[in-house]
Enzyme design. Structure first.
Site, PDB file in Angstrom:
ATOM      1  N   LYS A 289       0.832  -1.206   0.000  1.00  0.00           N
ATOM      2  CA  LYS A 289       0.000   0.000   0.000  1.00  0.00           C
ATOM      3  C   LYS A 289       0.865   1.253   0.000  1.00  0.00           C
ATOM      4  O   LYS A 289       2.006   1.215   0.465  1.00  0.00           O
ATOM      5  CB  LYS A 289      -0.866   0.014   1.276  1.00  0.00           C
ATOM      6  N   ARG A 363     -10.793 -11.221   1.642  1.00  0.00           N
ATOM      7  CA  ARG A 363     -11.689 -12.224   1.050  1.00  0.00           C
ATOM      8  C   ARG A 363     -11.078 -13.619   1.121  1.00  0.00           C
ATOM      9  O   ARG A 363     -11.792 -14.621   1.143  1.00  0.00           O
ATOM     10  CB  ARG A 363     -12.047 -11.812  -0.382  1.00  0.00           C
TER      11      ARG A 363
HETATM   12  N1  BES Z   1      -8.324  -3.567   4.227  1.00  0.00           N
HETATM   13  C1  BES Z   1      -8.458  -3.142   2.878  1.00  0.00           C
HETATM   14  C2  BES Z   1      -9.739  -2.353   2.608  1.00  0.00           C
HETATM   15  C3  BES Z   1      -9.896  -1.028   3.324  1.00  0.00           C
HETATM   16  C4  BES Z   1      -9.710   0.137   2.637  1.00  0.00           C
HETATM   17  C5  BES Z   1     -10.317  -0.965   4.645  1.00  0.00           C
HETATM   18  C6  BES Z   1      -9.880   1.351   3.266  1.00  0.00           C
HETATM   19  C7  BES Z   1     -10.484   0.251   5.278  1.00  0.00           C
HETATM   20  C8  BES Z   1     -10.273   1.407   4.590  1.00  0.00           C
HETATM   21  C9  BES Z   1      -8.457  -4.350   1.956  1.00  0.00           C
HETATM   22  O1  BES Z   1      -7.710  -5.427   2.364  1.00  0.00           O
HETATM   23  C10 BES Z   1      -7.892  -3.897   0.659  1.00  0.00           C
HETATM   24  O2  BES Z   1      -6.738  -3.574   0.632  1.00  0.00           O
HETATM   25  N2  BES Z   1      -8.710  -3.882  -0.389  1.00  0.00           N
HETATM   26  C11 BES Z   1      -8.284  -3.470  -1.670  1.00  0.00           C
HETATM   27  C12 BES Z   1      -8.746  -4.489  -2.662  1.00  0.00           C
HETATM   28  C13 BES Z   1      -8.269  -4.228  -4.066  1.00  0.00           C
HETATM   29  C14 BES Z   1      -6.767  -4.373  -4.115  1.00  0.00           C
HETATM   30  C15 BES Z   1      -8.949  -5.188  -4.979  1.00  0.00           C
HETATM   31  C16 BES Z   1      -8.937  -2.128  -1.960  1.00  0.00           C
HETATM   32  O3  BES Z   1     -10.112  -1.950  -1.664  1.00  0.00           O
HETATM   33  O4  BES Z   1      -8.232  -1.239  -2.458  1.00  0.00           O
HETATM   34 MN    MN Z   2      -5.680  -5.300   1.774  1.00  0.00          MN
END
Ligand code: BES
Ligand code: MN
Ligand code: ZN
Length: 512
Positions: A289, A363
């Site tokens: 990230k 997921r």
């Molecule tokens: N934990 C994150 C989602 C999230 C985003 C939670 C903002 C709280 C605040 C999750 O694991 C994630 O990183 N999701 C990605 C998925 C994508 C790479 C398909 C996302 O939503 O960007």
């Molecule tokens: Mn994630």
């Protein structure tokens, strides 16, 4: 904190502070009017001069100078009578308690849920204690004590560092006292369980590792008489949980699988299954990230915290049904042994998943947890997860997204959330969206390509529930508050605890 209930008149209250409400655009009524008599008209005077208007969230503090036993009064604006709801009772109670704590009060009486407001008296009393306890919550574990500050000669400007505490809250209401008492007890349980979930969310990720998360769940279970089993990586391998283990392999911290059981129903009835995402820190893994605000990813276990908090509430509310709480927990880290984009993982129901980004880890761990819930025969199964940024784009920070494969269950959950005072909103699950996660080399792929990211995530989960009645709450937008507001402090919200506890209650009543 002592929590009391009184149906006596406000003038007879013997604590050091009272909160009474005033509606906007009306003369002071009920308890405010009753106190005004003893206070030779000061409240009417403040109202006439425009200092007390009754606007929502308004607080006016006054001292009673020995005219009545209670030293301080907080006059709380309730907004317009026609807009008065249980949510307003919660807010007014939170505002009152915070203002009075700041002023140095210790024993507070809340006469905000009053008879002539048109609300159900017991429900209003419950909302009042909920609002008070949720509003007073602060996470101060890692701040030095006030006495240490004094020793260092540091100035205390921060309300947090002052660390003042209320000793008791008395809900002053009208109506049958046993009914009020039961309602207030219910409110206390729900608020304290929510605050427990908030504590878990607010803990730093170096403290709340998967092992520690499991320890906290187990200590809670011990305290409230729940059965608890904690499993590690060997058990996960026996179960064939390749998706959960795939995510966990990049971390030096061992993953855990937390199982909590409440038995309030027949021995042969599987009962409700609650499943929560427990990523104690989400770096994104190899698909790392951006650095900005990555610290917020310590709260990526808030779905799991909601399940554990709900189990704490259910253990005390004792609905006549069985409930099983399941929390898979691990970190998502990059490292020499981390899983990669391109990997194919096999979940414990045998399905293979093509990995496209290691940041869509939630997921994956839920795939194995939902498969397990399905194998136990739990029904319905509800999961809560901080799953996608896409749900934040869709719904912002007000409502969680609800994805459901069963209309009756969807309606029941909407009703449970409504009763709980939490906001959720139905999202679509048309079969055409299945194409989002169709893979050419595995059974499914982990993410879609273009829009609909929260739906694609829900579609992945749907492959692991074997068509049983199931609902998924994407709580990514609602688990944390960016700054303190009338409903709570900055940080974890504990979202989901109260909806889950209400749901267990509703399902138990339907059976009976
Ligand atoms: N934990 C994150 C989602 C999230 C985003 C939670 C903002 C709280 C605040 C999750 O694991 C994630 O990183 N999701 C990605 C998925 C994508 C790479 C398909 C996302 O939503 O960007
Ligand atoms: Mn994630
Ligand atoms: Zn995540």
């Amino acid at each position: 904190m002592d929590i009391r209930v009184s149906t006596r008149d406000v003038q007879q209250f013997d604590g050091d502070a009272l909160a009474v409400g005033v509606f906007a655009g009306e003369e002071p009524h009920g308890p405010a009017a009753a106190l005004d008599e003893a206070l030779v008209g000061v409240i009417a005077e403040l109202h006439a001069s425009g200092e007390v208007t009754g606007a929502a969230d308004e607080v006016v503090l006054l001292h009673t100078l020995g005219k009545i036993e209670t030293a301080r009064i907080a006059i709380i604006g309730l907004g317009r009578r026609e807009h008065f709801t249980l949510a307003r009772v919660r807010r007014a109670s939170a505002t009152a308690c915070r203002a009075l704590r700041k002023a140095g009060a210790h024993d507070v009486g809340l006469a905000l849920a009053w008879a002539d407001s048109g609300l159900n008296l017991a429900q209003a009393a419950r909302a009042s204690i909920e609002g008070a306890l949720l509003g007073l919550y602060e996470f101060t574990l890692y701040q030095s004590t006030p006495s240490a500050h004094e020793r260092d000669g540091q100035q205390q400007t921060d309300e947090h560092a002052g660390r003042k505490h209320l000793h008791s809250i008395t809900i002053i209401g009208r109506g049958r006292e046993p009914a009020l008492r039961a309602a207030v007890e219910r409110g206390r349980i729900l608020a304290e369980s929510t605050n427990f979930a908030r504590d878990l969310g607010n803990e730093p990720p170096n403290v709340l590792t998967p092992c520690e998360f499991a320890q906290r769940a187990s200590a809670m279970a011990e305290r409230f008489g729940l059965e608890c089993e904690i499993y590690g990586p060997d058990w996960m391998r026996e179960q064939g949980m390749g998706a959960l283990l795939g995510v966990a392999q990049g971390s030096h911290q061992e993953p855990r699988f937390i199982l909590l059981r409440y038995r309030g129903g027949a021995a042969d009835e599987p009962g409700l299954g609650l499943v929560g995402k427990g990523i104690t820190f989400d770096t994104g893994g190899i698909s790392i990230k951006p650095a900005a605000a990555m610290d917020a990813m310590k709260m990526d276990m808030c779905g799991g915290a909601a399940v554990i908090g709900a189990m704490m509430a259910i253990a005390q509310l004792k609905p006549a049904t069985n409930v099983t709480g399941i929390v898979p927990t691990t970190e998502n880290m990059p490292g020499g042994n981390a899983y990669r984009p391109g990997d194919i993982l096999r979940a414990s129901n045998g399905k293979t998943i093509e990995i496209l980004t290691t940041d869509a880890e939630g997921r994956l761990i839920l795939a194995d947890a939902l498969s397990y819930a399905t194998r136990l025969g739990l029904t319905p199964i509800i999961d809560a997860a901080t799953l996608t940024g896409a749900i934040v784009i869709a719904l912002g920070h007000l409502r969680a997204g609800l994805f459901c494969n069963d209309d009756t269950l969807q309606r029941t959950l909407m009703a449970a959330a409504e009763a709980a005072g939490e906001r959720i909103w139905p999202m679509p699950m048309d079969p055409e969206y299945n194409d989002l996660v169709r893979s050419e080399i595995a059974d499914i792929k982990q993410t879609g390509t273009r829009g609909g990211g929260a739906i694609a995530a829900a579609k992945v989960l749907s492959h692991f529930v074997n068509n049983l009645p199931w609902a998924h709450l994407d709580i990514a937008g609602v688990t944390a508050r960016e700054k303190r507001d009338a409903e709570g402090d900055k940080g974890a919200t504990g979202f989901g605890v109260r909806t889950f506890a209400e749901l267990a209650g509703i399902l138990a009543m339907r059976k009976g």
